[in-house]
Design a protein around this motif. Structure first.
Motif, PDB file in Angstrom:
ATOM      1  N   GLY A 132     -73.480  64.763   0.618  1.00 57.97           N
ATOM      2  CA  GLY A 132     -72.058  65.072   0.784  1.00 57.97           C
ATOM      3  C   GLY A 132     -71.863  66.392   1.516  1.00 57.97           C
ATOM      4  O   GLY A 132     -71.026  66.505   2.409  1.00 57.97           O
ATOM      5  N   ARG A 133     -72.674  67.394   1.144  1.00 57.63           N
ATOM      6  CA  ARG A 133     -72.579  68.699   1.815  1.00 57.63           C
ATOM      7  C   ARG A 133     -72.974  68.589   3.278  1.00 57.63           C
ATOM      8  O   ARG A 133     -72.332  69.164   4.152  1.00 57.63           O
ATOM      9  CB  ARG A 133     -73.476  69.722   1.103  1.00 57.63           C
ATOM     10  N   ARG A 134     -74.054  67.811   3.533  1.00 54.10           N
ATOM     11  CA  ARG A 134     -74.500  67.672   4.930  1.00 54.10           C
ATOM     12  C   ARG A 134     -73.462  66.932   5.752  1.00 54.10           C
ATOM     13  O   ARG A 134     -73.145  67.308   6.882  1.00 54.10           O
ATOM     14  CB  ARG A 134     -75.845  66.916   4.978  1.00 54.10           C
ATOM     15  N   PHE A 135     -72.883  65.861   5.168  1.00 50.71           N
ATOM     16  CA  PHE A 135     -71.869  65.100   5.894  1.00 50.71           C
ATOM     17  C   PHE A 135     -70.671  65.985   6.236  1.00 50.71           C
ATOM     18  O   PHE A 135     -70.143  65.966   7.350  1.00 50.71           O
ATOM     19  CB  PHE A 135     -71.408  63.894   5.064  1.00 50.71           C
ATOM     20  N   ARG A 136     -70.256  66.782   5.263  1.00 49.26           N
ATOM     21  CA  ARG A 136     -69.119  67.688   5.465  1.00 49.26           C
ATOM     22  C   ARG A 136     -69.377  68.671   6.596  1.00 49.26           C
ATOM     23  O   ARG A 136     -68.494  68.934   7.421  1.00 49.26           O
ATOM     24  CB  ARG A 136     -68.878  68.433   4.142  1.00 49.26           C
ATOM     25  N   ASP A 137     -70.611  69.190   6.637  1.00 49.39           N
ATOM     26  CA  ASP A 137     -70.970  70.130   7.705  1.00 49.39           C
ATOM     27  C   ASP A 137     -70.985  69.432   9.068  1.00 49.39           C
ATOM     28  O   ASP A 137     -70.463  69.947  10.045  1.00 49.39           O
ATOM     29  CB  ASP A 137     -72.356  70.743   7.430  1.00 49.39           C
ATOM     30  N   GLU A 138     -71.615  68.241   9.106  1.00 49.54           N
ATOM     31  CA  GLU A 138     -71.707  67.514  10.385  1.00 49.54           C
ATOM     32  C   GLU A 138     -70.321  67.125  10.893  1.00 49.54           C
ATOM     33  O   GLU A 138     -70.032  67.202  12.080  1.00 49.54           O
ATOM     34  CB  GLU A 138     -72.576  66.257  10.227  1.00 49.54           C
ATOM     35  N   GLN A 139     -69.451  66.680   9.967  1.00 55.59           N
ATOM     36  CA  GLN A 139     -68.095  66.287  10.358  1.00 55.59           C
ATOM     37  C   GLN A 139     -67.311  67.491  10.884  1.00 55.59           C
ATOM     38  O   GLN A 139     -66.576  67.383  11.866  1.00 55.59           O
ATOM     39  CB  GLN A 139     -67.370  65.669   9.156  1.00 55.59           C
ATOM     40  N   GLY A 140     -67.474  68.615  10.241  1.00 51.58           N
ATOM     41  CA  GLY A 140     -66.783  69.826  10.704  1.00 51.58           C
ATOM     42  C   GLY A 140     -67.250  70.224  12.098  1.00 51.58           C
ATOM     43  O   GLY A 140     -66.439  70.548  12.971  1.00 51.58           O
ATOM     44  N   ARG A 141     -68.565  70.174  12.305  1.00 54.84           N
ATOM     45  CA  ARG A 141     -69.105  70.518  13.626  1.00 54.84           C
ATOM     46  C   ARG A 141     -68.625  69.522  14.685  1.00 54.84           C
ATOM     47  O   ARG A 141     -68.264  69.911  15.801  1.00 54.84           O
ATOM     48  CB  ARG A 141     -70.641  70.525  13.577  1.00 54.84           C
TER      49      ARG A 141
END
Lengths: 166, 166, 166
Positions: A132-141
Motif C-alpha cells: 500500500g505504501r509503495r503503491f501510494r508513492d508510485e501513484q504520487g510520482r
C-alpha cells in the motif's frame, strides 16, 4: 493537447473526463485499463461501454498504454484510468519507472488529444501494508509526471472541477 | 439556500459551518447525527451543545434527517454531519440509495436555509475491508448529490475555506 | 514570514518548499525531522542533503523544533516535515498539545523566514487502529494551528501549488 483529471474515489472524475472528451474531435478511442476478474466486473464494463455511446471505440489495455498512444494519428483518446494501469503493472511485477518513462515518451509524441483520468491516493494516513505504501508513492510520482506534462489539470471534488493548471 | 462544507478529518469544516450558520436567520436548529455510544461521546456531545450557545436548538437525528427538514418552516438548519448519518444508515442496514433520494427531495423543498457538513473520505488508498470500500463509494456518491444540489460548496483544508461552487 | 506547504504523500510539497526557501535570504538552515532507523533511510537522508546544495546547513531535530527556531537570528529555515515531528512526539509519548503550544510560541517570535512542510492525512476513510485515528486528529489540529499562523499557505497536488492563503 493533454488533459489530466485527478480526484478521489467516486469524485466524478471519469464523468467529467468523458464529457470533455466526447466534445473533442473524432475518432474517439476509449482506453479501458480495468480487467474483468469476475461476472460483476464484466457486467459493469459492458454497461459503461453502452453508456459511452456509439461514437466511442473501446480498446482494452490493462498494461500496454504506450502502443495505443503511438498508433493514434488524430482524434481523441480517453484513458480511464492511470491508477488501474499502475496497479496492473505492479501486480504483474513490471518495472514501474521504465513503464512510466515509456508512457511519458508516447504522450509527448502523440498527435491525438489525450484525456487522462487518475486517482489521488496520498491524503490518508500511512497505509499499514508495504505494498500500500509503495503503491501510494508510485501513484504520487506518476501523477506528478503526468501533471507536469499536461496542458491542463483539473482536480474533481464531489463532482465539481477545480482547475490546477492551464 | 443550501450550503455544503466538505473536508477531511479535523479540517475545521464544522467550525466554519457553525460560524456561517450562526450568522443566518433564527430559529437555529442544529441536527446532530452522532450517537452517544459511551460516556466519552456523551460528554463530548454535551460540551459541543454548550459551545454552540443558547440560540441553537439541538435535534438528535442519527437516521431521520428528512423529517427534520420537512418540518422546518424558516430559519437556519445545520446538519453535522452527513458522514455520520451515512454511517448510521449502513450500520442499521437501511437502503442507502432510497434514503439519499428521500434526503435530496426534502432538501429541495425545505424553505429554511440548510448548512450541510460532510467528509471527504476518498483520497487515500483503497481500503482493505469491503465495508470500507462500500462506505467510501457511498460517501463519494452522496457528496456528489449534495454538491450538485447546493448553491455554494466550500472545501475546508487546515481551517481554510476553498470555494468550489457558488 | 511563515509559509506552510500542505499536501499528500509524494505530492511534491518538499520540492516546492525547497525551491521557495532556497530563493530566500542566507543563512539557510534545513531542519530534518526524519530519524535514520535503518541503512536505507540513512542513505536517503545523505542523498537529500547532497541534493540541497552547499548553501544549506542541516540540523537534525526529530523532537526539538522550538529550540532551533528560538536560536535563529535571521535568514531562512525550512522544516521538513511537521508530520514526522508529530509522529516522533507521539512515539516518544510526549504531550502533543504542550509541544504544539511551544512550537507556535517559537514560530511567533522567530525573526527568520520559516518554511514548514506538513502532510494532509485526513481525507481517507477512518483508520482501523486507535493510534491511526489519534494521529489523524492530532495532524489535523496541528495543520489548523500552523495555517492560522502562516502568512501564506499552499496545498500541493501532483506537483502543482494551489494557494489557500496569502
Amino acid at each position: 493537447m493533454i488533459r489530466l483529471y485527478l480526484g478521489g474515489a467516486r469524485s466524478g472524475k471519469s464523468r467529467h473526463a468523458l464529457e470533455a472528451a466526447t466534445a473533442g474531435e473524432a475518432p474517439h478511442i476509449f482506453v479501458a485499463t480495468a480487467q474483468p476478474f469476475d461476472a460483476e466486473m464484466e457486467e459493469r464494463i459492458v454497461r459503461h461501454r453502452q453508456e459511452r455511446g456509439a461514437e466511442w471505440q473501446t480498446i482494452e489495455a490493462p498494461l500496454g498504454l504506450a502502443p495505443v498512444l503511438t498508433q493514434a494519428q488524430s482524434g481523441t483518446i480517453l484513458v480511464d484510468c492511470c491508477t488501474l494501469w499502475l496497479s496492473n503493472l505492479m501486480l504483474a511485477e513490471h518495472k514501474v519507472e521504465a513503464e512510466v518513462d515509456t508512457l511519458v515518451a508516447a504522450l509527448t509524441c502523440c498527435p491525438a488529444n489525450v484525456h487522462l483520468v487518475s486517482n489521488e491516493v496520498g491524503s490518508g494516513i500511512v497505509p499499514n501494508h508495504p505494498l500500500g505504501r509503495r503503491f501510494r508513492d508510485e501513484q504520487g510520482r506518476l501523477n506528478q509526471r503526468l501533471a507536469g506534462l499536461a496542458d491542463r489539470v483539473d482536480l474533481i471534488i464531489a463532482g465539481l472541477p477545480l482547475k490546477l493548471k492551464g
